[in-house]
Design an enzyme around this catalytic site. Structure first.
Site, PDB file in Angstrom:
ATOM      1  N   ASN A 102      -6.364  82.993  28.953  1.00 29.42           N
ATOM      2  CA  ASN A 102      -6.262  82.664  30.379  1.00 29.42           C
ATOM      3  C   ASN A 102      -5.101  83.464  30.955  1.00 29.42           C
ATOM      4  OD1 ASN A 102      -5.946  81.497  32.888  1.00 29.42           O
ATOM      5  ND2 ASN A 102      -5.247  79.497  32.117  1.00 29.42           N
ATOM      6  N   LYS A 142      -4.187  83.763  33.943  1.00 32.18           N
ATOM      7  CA  LYS A 142      -3.602  83.144  35.154  1.00 32.18           C
ATOM      8  C   LYS A 142      -3.439  84.220  36.237  1.00 32.18           C
ATOM      9  CE  LYS A 142      -1.676  79.566  32.283  1.00 32.18           C
ATOM     10  NZ  LYS A 142      -0.689  78.532  32.068  1.00 32.18           N
ATOM     11  N   HIS A 170      -8.119  72.977  35.241  1.00 33.12           N
ATOM     12  CA  HIS A 170      -6.834  73.311  34.617  1.00 33.12           C
ATOM     13  C   HIS A 170      -5.724  72.507  35.299  1.00 33.12           C
ATOM     14  CE1 HIS A 170      -3.290  75.552  33.409  1.00 33.12           C
ATOM     15  NE2 HIS A 170      -4.013  76.035  32.411  1.00 33.12           N
ATOM     16  N   GLU A 188      -2.865  73.256  36.233  1.00 30.00           N
ATOM     17  CA  GLU A 188      -2.206  73.919  37.379  1.00 30.00           C
ATOM     18  C   GLU A 188      -3.054  73.777  38.638  1.00 30.00           C
ATOM     19  OE1 GLU A 188      -1.556  77.714  35.435  1.00 30.00           O
ATOM     20  OE2 GLU A 188      -0.126  76.703  34.113  1.00 30.00           O
ATOM     21  N   GLU A 234      -5.404  70.126  26.920  1.00 28.88           N
ATOM     22  CA  GLU A 234      -4.173  70.830  27.246  1.00 28.88           C
ATOM     23  C   GLU A 234      -3.120  69.838  27.728  1.00 28.88           C
ATOM     24  OE1 GLU A 234      -4.775  75.269  27.989  1.00 28.88           O
ATOM     25  OE2 GLU A 234      -4.858  74.248  29.908  1.00 28.88           O
ATOM     26  N   GLY A 249       3.094  76.353  28.799  1.00 34.36           N
ATOM     27  CA  GLY A 249       4.139  77.266  29.258  1.00 34.36           C
ATOM     28  C   GLY A 249       5.550  76.825  28.905  1.00 34.36           C
ATOM     29  N   SER A 274       1.113  76.469  24.782  1.00 29.68           N
ATOM     30  CA  SER A 274       2.079  77.205  23.943  1.00 29.68           C
ATOM     31  C   SER A 274       1.498  77.630  22.598  1.00 29.68           C
ATOM     32  CB  SER A 274       3.366  76.392  23.762  1.00 29.68           C
ATOM     33  OG  SER A 274       3.980  76.189  25.026  1.00 29.68           O
TER      34      SER A 274
HETATM   35  P1  PGA Z   1       0.339  78.619  27.686  1.00 29.00           P
HETATM   36  O1  PGA Z   1      -0.785  78.215  28.751  1.00 29.00           O
HETATM   37  O2  PGA Z   1      -0.368  79.152  26.481  1.00 29.00           O
HETATM   38  O3  PGA Z   1       1.149  79.693  28.389  1.00 29.00           O
HETATM   39  O4  PGA Z   1       1.130  77.412  27.395  1.00 29.00           O
HETATM   40  C1  PGA Z   1      -1.978  77.608  28.345  1.00 29.00           C
HETATM   41  C2  PGA Z   1      -2.837  77.316  29.552  1.00 29.00           C
HETATM   42  O5  PGA Z   1      -2.304  76.965  30.601  1.00 29.00           O
HETATM   43  O6  PGA Z   1      -4.075  77.455  29.482  1.00 29.00           O
END
Ligand code: PGA
Length: 262
Positions: A22, A24, A108, A110, A180, A186, A226
């Site tokens: 992903n 983003k 997601h 976010e 998640e 993140g 992560s």
């Molecule tokens: P990350 O993000 O691997 O940077 O923690 C995962 C995600 O948001 O899908």
């Protein structure tokens, strides 16, 4: 004479682990092409896993073209639930299919926290994706306060129940759920394999109750938050683990290639 018995049966893509990158809101067209070219050079086919790249909308077409001689699949990070119309700024599921997507990430955290997406909106998007023959990667996960308040299963169950409203067993022929935990995204603090596995098994059992055991078994459950080259191998040993949704670490070709070759 060809000994047909020695030929290995064709791989069923649903039985392969699924690794999703992903991106983003990273990588313009130039950087997207650079990343996919670097990945192609680092990876050896057959990959042994199914890989999905989810670049931003503006890079989808270029990545689809650059992707032609690889087995990577293309995914989008969101979609709108109407097919077309006066919805300034939105992109529909049929448009994503048209540009070459097979997958779309929906719900997601976010999108939920920064863009006020509700479970009901996520549900409409899942319906739209399925109608356009896209495979949803439906994200669920609790935040830190919910985990500390021992509400993880309650939160996941509510997100699943509402997100899957009016989704039939037949719709789930090809479907992905990504667990998640918001506190792991993140932050560098991934869930432990035990924590991930516990929630994955809860999701699988809940799906078996909501539908039936074969349906629950068919749905691939990914972990995201992560994921790195240094933790993927352990995470993949967790219960009911079918792959990973990778954010930050998918932006670096060497790191992502190591994750894919876990
Ligand atoms: P990350 O993000 O691997 O940077 O923690 C995962 C995600 O948001 O899908």
């Amino acid at each position: 004479m060809i000994d047909e018995t020695s030929e290995s049966p064709p791989e069923n893509p649903q039985s392969l682990p699924l690794i999703v990158g992903n991106w983003k809101m990273h990588n313009n067209i130039t950087d997207s092409i650079k990343l996919i070219t670097a990945l192609k050079n680092l990876l050896k086919e057959p990959l042994g896993v199914e890989v999905v790249l989810a670049p931003p909308y503006t890079s989808l077409y270029s990545v689809a073209i650059a992707n032609q001689e690889t087995s990577f699949k293309l995914g989008a990070q969101n979609c709108y639930w109407e097919d077309e119309g006066a919805f300034t700024g939105e992109v529909s599921a049929p448009f994503l299919k048209d540009v070459g997507c097979d997958y779309v990430i929906l719900g997601h955290s976010e999108r939920r926290s920064l863009f006020a997406e509700t479970d009901e909106m996520v549900n409409k998007k899942i319906h739209a994706a399925l109608s356009a023959d896209l495979i949803p990667i439906f994200c669920v996960g609790e935040n830190l306060k919910e985990r500390e308040g021992k509400k993880t299963f309650e939160v996941i169950e509510k997100q699943l129940r509402k997100g899957l409203n009016d989704i039939t067993m037949h719709d789930l022929e090809n479907f992905v759920i990504a667990y998640e935990p918001v506190w792991a995204i993140g932050t560098g603090n991934n869930a432990s394999p035990a924590q991930a596995g516990e929630v994955h098994s809860f999701i699988r059992n809940f799906l078996a109750k909501l539908y039936d055991a074969p349906t629950a078994h068919r749905i691939r459950i990914l972990y995201g938050g992560s994921v790195k080259a240094s933790n993927i191998r352990d995470l993949m040993k967790a219960n009911d683990m079918n792959g990973a949704l990778v954010g930050g670490a998918s932006l670096n070709a060497e790191e992502f290639a190591k994750i894919i070759h876990f």
